[in-house]
Design an enzyme around this catalytic site. Structure first.
Site, PDB file in Angstrom:
ATOM      1  CG  ASP A 187      -8.310   0.744  -1.159  1.00 35.55           C
ATOM      2  OD1 ASP A 187      -7.449   0.154  -0.490  1.00 35.55           O
ATOM      3  OD2 ASP A 187      -8.254   1.960  -1.439  1.00 35.55           O
TER       4      ASP A 187
HETATM    5  P1  NAP Z   1      -6.428   0.455  -5.294  1.00 33.24           P
HETATM    6  O1  NAP Z   1      -6.990   0.196  -3.957  1.00 33.24           O
HETATM    7  O2  NAP Z   1      -5.921   1.814  -5.586  1.00 33.24           O
HETATM    8  O3  NAP Z   1      -5.255  -0.620  -5.530  1.00 33.24           O
HETATM    9  C1  NAP Z   1      -4.600  -0.690  -6.730  1.00 33.24           C
HETATM   10  C2  NAP Z   1      -3.572  -1.811  -6.649  1.00 33.24           C
HETATM   11  O4  NAP Z   1      -3.036  -1.973  -7.946  1.00 33.24           O
HETATM   12  C3  NAP Z   1      -2.435  -1.500  -5.709  1.00 33.24           C
HETATM   13  O5  NAP Z   1      -2.434  -2.442  -4.674  1.00 33.24           O
HETATM   14  C4  NAP Z   1      -1.160  -1.600  -6.575  1.00 33.24           C
HETATM   15  O6  NAP Z   1      -0.235  -2.415  -5.871  1.00 33.24           O
HETATM   16  C5  NAP Z   1      -1.670  -2.297  -7.845  1.00 33.24           C
HETATM   17  N1  NAP Z   1      -1.050  -1.792  -9.070  1.00 33.24           N
HETATM   18  C6  NAP Z   1      -0.812  -0.503  -9.415  1.00 33.24           C
HETATM   19  N2  NAP Z   1      -0.237  -0.457 -10.620  1.00 33.24           N
HETATM   20  C7  NAP Z   1      -0.128  -1.735 -11.061  1.00 33.24           C
HETATM   21  C8  NAP Z   1       0.386  -2.323 -12.241  1.00 33.24           C
HETATM   22  N3  NAP Z   1       0.927  -1.604 -13.228  1.00 33.24           N
HETATM   23  N4  NAP Z   1       0.338  -3.680 -12.355  1.00 33.24           N
HETATM   24  C9  NAP Z   1      -0.178  -4.433 -11.358  1.00 33.24           C
HETATM   25  N5  NAP Z   1      -0.674  -3.932 -10.219  1.00 33.24           N
HETATM   26  C10 NAP Z   1      -0.647  -2.588 -10.070  1.00 33.24           C
HETATM   27  O7  NAP Z   1      -7.467   0.101  -6.444  1.00 33.24           O
HETATM   28  P2  NAP Z   1      -8.976  -0.423  -6.367  1.00 33.24           P
HETATM   29  O8  NAP Z   1      -9.068  -1.703  -5.614  1.00 33.24           O
HETATM   30  O9  NAP Z   1      -9.473  -0.367  -7.771  1.00 33.24           O
HETATM   31  O10 NAP Z   1      -9.746   0.624  -5.489  1.00 33.24           O
HETATM   32  C11 NAP Z   1      -9.994   1.928  -5.950  1.00 33.24           C
HETATM   33  C12 NAP Z   1      -9.676   2.906  -4.853  1.00 33.24           C
HETATM   34  O11 NAP Z   1      -9.598   4.213  -5.430  1.00 33.24           O
HETATM   35  C13 NAP Z   1     -10.755   2.947  -3.790  1.00 33.24           C
HETATM   36  O12 NAP Z   1     -10.183   3.231  -2.541  1.00 33.24           O
HETATM   37  C14 NAP Z   1     -11.636   4.118  -4.251  1.00 33.24           C
HETATM   38  O13 NAP Z   1     -12.388   4.711  -3.220  1.00 33.24           O
HETATM   39  C15 NAP Z   1     -10.570   5.062  -4.787  1.00 33.24           C
HETATM   40  N6  NAP Z   1     -11.053   5.984  -5.814  1.00 33.24           N
HETATM   41  C16 NAP Z   1     -12.039   5.592  -6.648  1.00 33.24           C
HETATM   42  C17 NAP Z   1     -12.519   6.454  -7.605  1.00 33.24           C
HETATM   43  C18 NAP Z   1     -13.668   6.024  -8.476  1.00 33.24           C
HETATM   44  O14 NAP Z   1     -14.557   6.830  -8.747  1.00 33.24           O
HETATM   45  N7  NAP Z   1     -13.645   4.789  -8.953  1.00 33.24           N
HETATM   46  C19 NAP Z   1     -11.924   7.748  -7.738  1.00 33.24           C
HETATM   47  C20 NAP Z   1     -10.859   8.106  -6.894  1.00 33.24           C
HETATM   48  C21 NAP Z   1     -10.439   7.199  -5.918  1.00 33.24           C
HETATM   49  P3  NAP Z   1       1.336  -2.315  -6.206  1.00 33.24           P
HETATM   50  O15 NAP Z   1       1.713  -0.889  -5.996  1.00 33.24           O
HETATM   51  O16 NAP Z   1       1.978  -3.254  -5.250  1.00 33.24           O
HETATM   52  O17 NAP Z   1       1.485  -2.747  -7.611  1.00 33.24           O
END
Ligand code: NAP
Length: 466
Positions: free
Chosen positions: A393
């Site tokens: 994201d």
């Molecule tokens: P993300 O959008 O959740 O994407 C994570 C990616 O990691 C996924 O595409 C997944 O694809 C891949 N993945 C998962 N496990 C993996 C592994 N073991 N090895 C390799 N790849 C792996 O993460 P982000 O870009 O960090 O964004 C964070 C999101 O979480 C945002 O939407 C944010 O708003 C939300 N969020 C943030 C917080 C905060 O405070 N930081 C709290 C709650 C929610 P695959 O499944 O294909 O592997």
């Protein structure tokens, strides 16, 4: 002079200051541990001191309850993974809200059972305590279920959602005023039960439309609500410490909420009520002919080895695979070959504020090569290779263009502007927001499929052989 009372008041005052110092220390990773310790000692003092004046049977009752709480707390803290911390915070917020709502209910009933004099403002405060506490409880449970993926993290809007929400708020206030004007004691229990149920439903209605990507903001907001509810409970039972600590939680929660909204370039109104105004979800779909190009580790190794400057973008997948130490090794090898390596940290990468900083600090990756979004975003155009490790994201270009996307408006890391993009992910999984990411099907992007840790180990070995 009652010395016991004086000592109590002095300890309460020092503990309140302890909470403020604790919050101040938590603002920096260097002093965070000390802050936690000060907070724990202050809380312990506040819990223990009032016991001195209690009869023995109440002390026993208190100790048994506390022991149960301590055991549950220790088990939860030991079992919960770092990546599940936000849902744990949501759960605890909810319990805080419920406790405050129950205190408000008991106080209200207590006033009338004992024929005590209660003025209208106290009645309003008590009902506000029930409203805010119960909204915090049910809203937090929904946030927990969404984060734990026990229910869909997508926006859920029911028929007449906005109308029902507004009507329930109105009914709640009308019932409070009916009681104030009639002062009919027989009605009191019914109104309390009705208002409690209404508030619980409102918590669900308010949080369920909010998409997963906005959950961190919602949790921070609910945290603030739980503080306000505690503060209200403090006013009702005339407990200064509850008023002070509740206000601190309320204020710090609202400050964190504001900072997160700023990081996502959104207004709080848009985060909380945005979903109510989305008419149709025209989410961009990746076309069939656009597929993700696969790289082997050797391809990635050659590209990295031939780069002069590299930006690494860590995301949630890094935390899942616990690959922070492997990134450190890769970084060291690249640096030893005079390649310039920087890390780009998005404020909401991972699952909690500061998640990436904590992980990278664990692996002793120097702070000097970690850059915030604002500091690094202009550098991507001149970057040879971007390495995206389990992020999705926070690098999704849709956030710039698709007004209907839940990500719209969130500032993203400009990874798509780099010359080469290497992605580590296990498969075609979407990000937390459930939105497709066109960055992964760009011509210059190659994906190394598999768990990030294993891929990093293999890629590092390939680089060593070059
Ligand atoms: P993300 O959008 O959740 O994407 C994570 C990616 O990691 C996924 O595409 C997944 O694809 C891949 N993945 C998962 N496990 C993996 C592994 N073991 N090895 C390799 N790849 C792996 O993460 P982000 O870009 O960090 O964004 C964070 C999101 O979480 C945002 O939407 C944010 O708003 C939300 N969020 C943030 C917080 C905060 O405070 N930081 C709290 C709650 C929610 P695959 O499944 O294909 O592997």
């Amino acid at each position: 002079m009652n010395y016991n009372l004086l000592i109590n008041e002095i300890i309460f005052l020092i503990s309140s200051l302890g909470f403020i110092v604790c919050l101040k220390c938590l603002a920096s990773p260097k002093t965070a541990k000390l802050g936690n310790l000060i907070g724990m000692i202050s809380m312990f003092a506040i819990i223990i001191i009032p016991l001195i004046n209690l009869p023995f049977n109440k002390i026993i009752f208190f100790c048994i309850n506390s022991l149960l709480g301590i055991i549950v707390g220790i088990i939860l803290a030991k079992k919960i993974k770092m990546t599940a911390m936000p849902q744990m915070v949501a759960f605890f917020n909810g319990l805080g809200g419920l406790a405050s709502a129950l205190v408000s209910i008991l106080e209200l009933i207590n006033y009338y059972n004992n024929n005590l004099n209660i003025n209208n403002s106290d009645i309003i405060i008590s009902f506000l305590g029930i409203l805010i506490g119960a909204i915090t409880f049910s809203g937090s449970i929904i946030a927990y279920l969404k984060l734990q993926e026990l229910i869909t993290s997508n926006t859920i809007i029911m028929p007449f959602h906005t109308l029902i929400t507004v009507l329930l708020f109105l009914i709640n206030f009308i019932l409070i005023f009916i009681f104030i004007f009639t002062k009919n004691i027989l009605l009191l229990n019914y109104i309390i039960i009705f208002n409690l149920l209404i508030a619980l439903i409102l918590g669900i209605l308010l949080v369920i439309p909010i998409g997963g990507a906005d959950m961190p903001v919602v949790i921070s907001l609910l945290n603030s609500y739980s503080g306000i509810a505690a503060s209200i409970a403090g006013f009702l039972i005339n407990n200064k410490i509850l008023i002070i600590s509740g206000s601190l939680v309320g204020a710090s929660g609202i400050i964190l909420t504001r900072l997160m909204c700023q990081a996502m370039n959104r207004s709080l109104f848009n985060v909380v009520f945005g979903a109510f105004f989305i008419k149709k979800n025209n989410e961009i779909q990746i076309k069939e002919e656009q597929h993700m190009k696969e790289y082997q580790c050797i391809d990635g190794a050659i590209i990295l080895n031939n780069s002069e400057n590299i930006i690494i973008i860590p995301g949630y997948g890094l935390a899942v695979s616990q690959a922070q130490h492997n990134i450190k090794e890769l970084t060291n090898i690249l640096k030893s070959r005079e390649i310039n390596v920087k890390f780009a940290i998005h404020p909401v990468a991972g699952r909690m504020p500061g998640h990436m900083n904590v992980l990278l600090a664990e692996a002793d990756i120097p702070y000097e090569i970690l850059y915030d979004l604002d500091e690094i975003n202009s550098e991507f155009e001149n970057t040879d290779t971007v390495l995206i490790i389990g992020a999705n994201d926070v690098v999704n270009p849709i956030a710039r263009t698709d007004k209907n996307s839940p990500l719209f408006g969130m500032p993203i890391l400009n990874a798509d502007k780099a010359k080469n993009i290497i992605v580590f992910k296990r498969g075609k999984g979407k990000g937390f927001s459930g939105v497709e990411n066109p960055l992964f099907v760009m011509e210059k992007t190659g994906t190394i499929f598999g768990d990030a840790k294993k891929s990093l180990i293999n890629l590092t070995n390939e680089i060593k052989n070059l």
